[in-house]
Write a protein that holds these residues in place. Structure first.
Motif, short mmCIF file in Angstrom:
data_model
loop_
_atom_site.label_atom_id
_atom_site.label_comp_id
_atom_site.label_asym_id
_atom_site.label_seq_id
_atom_site.Cartn_x
_atom_site.Cartn_y
_atom_site.Cartn_z
N ASN A 139 0.86 -1.18 0.00
CA ASN A 139 0.00 0.00 0.00
C ASN A 139 0.90 1.24 0.00
OD1 ASN A 139 -2.20 1.68 0.21
ND2 ASN A 139 -2.74 1.10 2.31
N PRO A 140 1.62 1.45 -1.12
CA PRO A 140 2.68 2.47 -1.12
C PRO A 140 2.15 3.86 -0.84
CG PRO A 140 2.75 1.11 -3.11
CD PRO A 140 1.47 0.81 -2.43
N ARG A 141 2.93 4.58 -0.08
CA ARG A 141 2.52 5.93 0.30
C ARG A 141 2.40 6.84 -0.91
NH1 ARG A 141 4.84 9.86 4.96
NH2 ARG A 141 3.90 11.74 4.08
N ALA A 142 3.25 6.66 -1.91
CA ALA A 142 3.18 7.52 -3.09
C ALA A 142 1.81 7.41 -3.75
CB ALA A 142 4.28 7.17 -4.09
N GLY A 143 1.26 6.20 -3.79
CA GLY A 143 -0.08 6.02 -4.35
C GLY A 143 -1.13 6.69 -3.50
N ARG A 144 -1.02 6.50 -2.19
CA ARG A 144 -1.99 7.12 -1.27
C ARG A 144 -1.94 8.63 -1.36
NH1 ARG A 144 -0.18 5.40 4.06
NH2 ARG A 144 1.37 3.99 3.19
N ASP A 145 -0.72 9.17 -1.39
CA ASP A 145 -0.58 10.63 -1.48
C ASP A 145 -1.13 11.15 -2.80
OD1 ASP A 145 2.66 11.28 0.19
OD2 ASP A 145 0.72 10.53 0.94
N ALA A 146 -0.84 10.44 -3.88
CA ALA A 146 -1.33 10.88 -5.20
C ALA A 146 -2.85 10.89 -5.20
CB ALA A 146 -0.80 9.95 -6.29
N ALA A 147 -3.45 9.83 -4.68
CA ALA A 147 -4.91 9.75 -4.68
C ALA A 147 -5.52 10.84 -3.81
CB ALA A 147 -5.36 8.37 -4.21
N ALA A 148 -4.94 11.05 -2.64
CA ALA A 148 -5.49 12.07 -1.74
C ALA A 148 -5.44 13.44 -2.42
CB ALA A 148 -4.70 12.09 -0.43
N ALA A 149 -4.32 13.74 -3.07
CA ALA A 149 -4.19 15.04 -3.75
C ALA A 149 -5.19 15.12 -4.90
CB ALA A 149 -2.76 15.21 -4.28
N LEU A 150 -5.37 14.01 -5.60
CA LEU A 150 -6.29 13.98 -6.74
C LEU A 150 -7.71 14.28 -6.30
CD1 LEU A 150 -6.29 13.11 -9.85
CD2 LEU A 150 -7.27 10.97 -9.00
N TRP A 151 -8.17 13.57 -5.25
CA TRP A 151 -9.56 13.76 -4.82
C TRP A 151 -9.76 15.18 -4.31
CZ3 TRP A 151 -11.08 10.15 -7.49
CH2 TRP A 151 -10.74 8.80 -7.34
N ALA A 152 -8.77 15.68 -3.57
CA ALA A 152 -8.90 17.04 -3.04
C ALA A 152 -9.01 18.04 -4.19
CB ALA A 152 -7.69 17.37 -2.16
N ASP A 153 -8.15 17.86 -5.18
CA ASP A 153 -8.14 18.77 -6.32
C ASP A 153 -9.44 18.71 -7.11
OD1 ASP A 153 -5.55 19.38 -8.79
OD2 ASP A 153 -6.54 20.71 -7.34
N ALA A 154 -10.02 17.52 -7.19
CA ALA A 154 -11.25 17.35 -7.97
C ALA A 154 -12.48 17.68 -7.14
CB ALA A 154 -11.33 15.91 -8.48
N GLY A 155 -12.29 18.00 -5.87
CA GLY A 155 -13.43 18.30 -5.02
C GLY A 155 -14.24 17.07 -4.66
#
Lengths: 389, 352, 316
Positions: free
Chosen positions: A252-268
């Motif tokens: 469950n790599p952190r880079a994937g988690r961080d990318a997803a979190a940033a993505l959802w935040a950016d997309a609202g």
């Protein structure tokens, strides 16, 4: 979303198969490009720049093939970029192409990604052991299988979950005229009876090696307003972490988690499971579906397999995953990430044909590469951002 | 969106014939990054975006750029990308990223250990895989074909080529990173035998191992990191047809187009990525550079040509002339592909 | 001490499908005919190109061209490299064949650079056994008189594929840290390295600590025993494989190390290997030792109780 608005105007891909012996590398790219340009209603004069993505040059034995392909790509006289971020490259190609529009540098950009694996042999290219090392590596499957084992142990997932994904994706592929593997009659039993390749990964749970290409035309707001049903790019992310380091979470790599979190935040998007209608996720070995569901935040850690097992990711489920059949059906490595991004766009453009998810208005495209260390993702939507709902 | 972007730092590894470092670049890059952090006050966690340029075929390893990421200390995870080309194109990708406004700093790096393989042979793989590469035309021979076209037409002479080499070597004496430098006599150079008629050894860049890195920053952030940022006023690249037999090899339309789009009027220094003396003469004509423009004060690639870092190094060297106050308006050029097929031009200036 | 290095050969005989335009061109070469293709602007390209450089349009109109033409530029190759058309000194040249408007890059067997001139006339020398490849033209030679009789076309099925061997020779160098680790292995020692910032012990060493970006210079000697964190059983044969399947590829976390590395586990049935199993190295005979981790032939179970999951869970 940083910068100006951008949208997918059109997509195209090849008929993927193990060996496209009827075309040269240029011909393979053009099959996808010509379809994308037709889908977008653009002509060569409309394209301001070309971005090519491809995995290691070693696969085809051509160094920097974008150079010899410049004429075929319609890039001669224009800016041409070549992205290479390992397996995520198809995704990062789309992200770079989108950023050219978002930065206001260009109005319309052609993104292309391809792999002609049949020129050599994928497992050979992925298993070249340098001197002084122990030649234990056995391709991508051999690399990921131990981490799949770790996931199964950590989550307590029952063993058949991998087969559930394989059956779903291969049957989805049967509805996709471009897919390499199309297996409408595959069953749980047939998957579980297939040869164990790298225990715990079985033959039928493994992606093929494919020749294929994908192309996407991305345009600015004005270009998007001029076409019917563009796919608006709501957010993009990229993240990287080292291949290995002490204490790294390989499952469950952190880079994937961080990318997803940033993505959802950016997309609202605050509740991905509820707000995303369809997801094209990079699943080259079937167990990656539950693993990525967790990594992306669609399921809590340890629960990804429950979502899969419950049928939630089936074509008629609450979150269809890989309606195209995904990487398990077609894997031209350099193109696979762009195929995920393109298929997500096709869904919200209503152009996914027999594998269309009804009413899809928000879709995720996801790609990963290397030792699960490079991640590229985007969210596309049918509604123009900032417009009326 | 950020439209004011500048180079605020540049560092490089010594350009050597053979490094003891590995092909994955880490050993060359770690000191380079540390030098940049010391100069700018940035730490690795402050960098918004990382982007590199390198080639698997130079290293003989698929995914060779991946190991270089160890030099960064990429945890917590970073925003990072890579181009399979010279670091100058990685700089382009980083510039675009900053323009979107998603980040306001970027660290761009390029590296290559050419000595690990047979560079001259490997570059044949850039040629058409069906009709040309199976003959293994090497990179020096291709450049020699191009040189002869200009010689035949009287566009340049072997003496002028030797003068480029002599001037470069003399200028490189002031560059502690250069691989080759010193005073050489033009007449003596012309006495040397041909390496690949009409090119002599001095007409060709040496085989070099090296690495370079540049820091980009936007607006006020640039001013915080550097006293005299080199503001990028133009950054453009174009590519020509790969088919050598269709091109007029005495020209490089993509270099001219990139320069015209970037707007190079008024530059007083030009760092040109010309690994062959004839190519410098071609580019000077193509870009319309008068004799008043100082070419390659660093000594240029003829004195050290670290593949996949050499173009980025031109940008760094040109920027350094602005940052150290010796020039107001400069251009840097980068190239990849046979006979100047793809070209990038970067124009930078200082501001009071 | 000088870092260790060893040759690295990277080679494959690439099988390239040609597509319709190049397929026809190569079929022609096999039959000792040269065809070009007409571009969007009317120019004849020889060799043909699939897509026009100016318009990107697919090109389909074939035009026969001669097998002799004019040298537009040349250079001299005094010491030919591996794979090039001739083993003795020759000229590279751009040759514009009669009937074509573009030039073909090939070799000219002129004997000496004194015989080469821009503008000279040359003719193709055909290879004795054509297969449908650019190398069916063995090289060009100066035009000295009338053309020799053209051999009969070879005939046969259309050519659709061409095989191109690409074999490259590299010298792979280990870093200084890796070289110390390898020399340690040659003495039967396992040397890890500790990062000065995070304190983690890495084996094998890296050029820099991957999370801190600083060199890891403090040496830590490690025992040759540890724990299997996770593993897979490799069942699949593949090109270039050096260990006979089925075999257990396992991540071994040595006692005192903070990162596991991939190695082989033998000494029990594959299905008896477990996550957490304690293992110890089985070294090859000392006289076979070299600077490689393969001095350890494999790891085998020690028979000790398995390590509890929590003790290695963070290494998964």
């Amino acid at each position: 979303m940083a910068g100006q608005l951008a949208a997918v105007l059109g997509t195209g891909q090849t008929r993927h198969t193990s060996r496209r012996l009827d075309v040269s590398m240029a011909g393979l790219c053009r099959e996808a490009i010509d379809r994308a340009m037709a889908d977008a209603g653009t002509d060569w004069a409309d394209i301001d720049a070309v971005v090519l993505g491809k995995a290691p040059d070693l696969f085809e034995g051509v160094m920097m093939p974008e150079l010899t392909l410049a004429d075929a790509l319609g890039a001669t006289g224009k800016p041409l970029l070549r992205v290479h971020t390992a397996g995520s490259v198809g995704g990062s190609t789309a992200v770079v192409a989108a950023s050219l529009v978002q930065a206001g540098v260009h109005r319309r950009v052609l993104a292309v990604a391809f792999e002609k694996q049949s020129e050599s042999n994928a497992m050979w290219a992925l298993s070249i052991a340098p001197p002084f090392t122990m030649p234990v590596g056995a391709g991508a499957g051999g690399y990921f299988a131990p981490h799949v084992r770790s996931y199964i142990r950590r989550s307590g997932a029952p063993e058949h979950v991998g087969a559930v994904v394989a059956v779903k994706d291969r049957r989805n592929g049967a509805r996709n005229a471009y897919a390499h593997l199309r297996q409408p009659d595959i069953t749980l039993e047939s998957v579980q009876a297939s040869t164990m390749l790298w225990d715990p990964i079985r033959y039928d749970e493994t992606c093929p090696s494919s020749d294929g290409a994908c192309a996407v035309v991305i345009g600015d707001e004005a270009a998007a307003e001029a076409v019917e049903r563009p796919a608006w790019i709501l957010a993009t992310t990229m993240r990287t972490e080292p291949t290995t380091f002490a204490g790294r979470d390989q499952v469950n790599p952190r880079a994937g988690r961080d990318a997803a979190a940033a993505l959802w935040a950016d997309a609202g998007i605050s509740d991905p499971m509820a707000e995303v209608d369809v997801a094209e996720i990079y699943v080259p070995f079937s167990w990656f579906e539950p693993m990525w569901l967790e990594n992306l935040g669609f399921a809590a850690e340890g629960d990804g397999w429950r979502v899969t097992e419950a049928g939630d990711t089936a074509l008629d489920g609450r979150l269809p995953v890989n309606p195209s059949g995904g990487v398990l059906c077609s894997n031209p490595i350099g193109a696979s990430g762009l195929l995920r991004f393109a298929e997500a766009a096709m869904q919200v453009m209503g152009r996914a044909g027999d594998h269309q998810v009804d009413g899809a208005r928000t879709a995720l495209g996801h790609a990963y590469g290397g030792g699960s260390q490079f991640f590229a993702m985007w969210v596309v939507g049918a509604a123009k951002p900032g417009g009326k709902p | 969106m950020n439209t004011d972007i500048a180079v605020v730092g540049f560092a490089q590894a010594p350009q050597v014939h053979r490094t003891s470092a590995t092909t994955n670049g880490v050993e060359m890059l770690v000191p380079v990054f540390q030098e940049l952090f010391a100069a700018t006050g940035l730490t690795r966690r402050d960098v918004g975006f990382w982007c590199s340029g390198s080639s698997d075929y130079l290293a003989g390893r698929a995914f060779s750029f991946v190991s270089a990421v160890d030099a960064i200390g990429a945890f917590p995870p970073i925003i990072e990308s890579h181009v399979e080309s010279d670091g100058a194109w990685a700089l382009y990708e980083a510039w675009v990223k900053i323009r979107t406004g998603e980040v306001d700093t970027a660290l761009v790096y390029g590296f290559g250990k050419s000595s690990a393989g047979e560079l001259r042979r490997v570059l044949a793989l850039q040629l058409d895989p069906y009709t040309v590469a199976p003959l293994w035309p090497d990179s020096v021979s291709i450049a020699a074909l191009q040189a002869r076209v200009g010689l035949d037409r009287g566009l340049w002479s072997e003496k002028e080529m030797a003068e480029v080499a002599a001037r470069s070597r003399a200028d490189a004496a002031a560059n502690p990173y250069a691989q080759l430098s010193g005073a050489v006599d033009v007449a003596a150079l012309l006495e040397e035998p041909y390496l690949a008629d009409p090119l002599r050894t001095h007409d060709c860049a040496p085989v070099t191992d090296g690495a370079a890195a540049v820091v980009l920053a936007a607006g006020d952030r640039a001013r915080e990191l550097c006293n005299r940022p080199a503001w990028i006023t133009g950054l453009e690249h174009r590519v020509d047809s790969p088919v050598l037999g269709t091109r007029d090899l005495s020209r490089s339309p993509s270099a001219a187009a990139a320069a015209a789009a970037a707007g190079i009027d008024g530059v007083t220094v030009a760092e040109l990525h010309a690994p062959f003396t004839s190519q410098e003469l071609l580019l000077r004509r193509e870009l319309g550079l008068s004799d008043a423009v100082r070419i390659n004060p660093s000594g240029g690639p003829l004195c050290g040509n670290p593949m996949f870092a050499a173009g980025l190094t031109r940008i760094g060297e040109a920027a350094a002339r602005v940052m150290d106050g010796t020039a107001e308006r400069v251009l840097a050029h980068a190239t990849v592909g046979p006979a100047l097929q793809q070209n990038l031009v970067c124009v930078m200036e200082g501001r009071s | 001490m000088t870092p260790l290095s060893a040759p690295l050969e990277v080679g494959f005989d690439y099988t390239r499908s040609l597509g319709p335009v190049l397929g026809r061109f190569m079929t022609g070469l096999r039959d000792r005919q040269i065809e070009g293709v007409r571009g969007s602007d009317g120019r004849v390209h020889a060799p043909p190109v699939e897509y026009d450089p100016g318009t990107a349009q697919p090109l389909t109109e074939f035009v026969a061209v001669a097998d002799e033409g004019t040298v537009e530029s040349w250079s001299w190759m005094p010491a030919p490299l591996e794979g090039q058309p001739l083993a003795h000194p020759f000229a590279w040249a751009l040759v514009r064949l009669d009937g074509a408007d573009t030039a073909m890059l090939h070799a000219v067997d002129a004997g000496s650079p004194d015989r080469m001139r821009t503008g000279m006339r040359v003719r193709a020398r055909w290879a004795p056994e054509p297969v449908g490849s650019i190398r069916d033209i063995a090289c060009f030679e100066p035009l000295d008189g009338p053309a020799p009789p053209r051999p009969e076309p070879h005939g046969g099925e259309p050519v659709t594929m061409v095989t191109t061997p690409v074999h490259l020779h590299y010298e792979h160098s280990a870093s200084e840290e890796e070289s110390r680790y390898l020399r340690g292995l040659a003495e039967g020692r396992l040397l890890g390295q500790r990062c000065p910032e995070c304190g983690k012990v890495y084996i094998p060493p890296r050029g820099a600590c991957p999370t801190d970006g600083v060199p890891t210079s403090e040496e830590v000697e490690l025992p040759d025993r540890g724990v299997v964190t996770t593993f897979c059983i490799v069942n699949v044969p593949f090109l270039g494989q050096r260990i006979q399947p089925p075999y257990v590829a396992a991540y071994v976390l040595l006692d005192g190390a903070d990162i596991a590395f991939l190695h082989l586990v033998l000494g029990c049935a594959a299905d008896e290997v477990r996550m957490g199993m304690r293992v110890e190295a089985v070294w090859k005979p000392r006289e076979e030792w070299a600077t490689t981790v393969a001095n350890i032939d494999h790891f085998r179970p020690t028979g000790e109780p398995d390590a509890p999951f929590e003790s290695f869970a963070e290494h998964l």
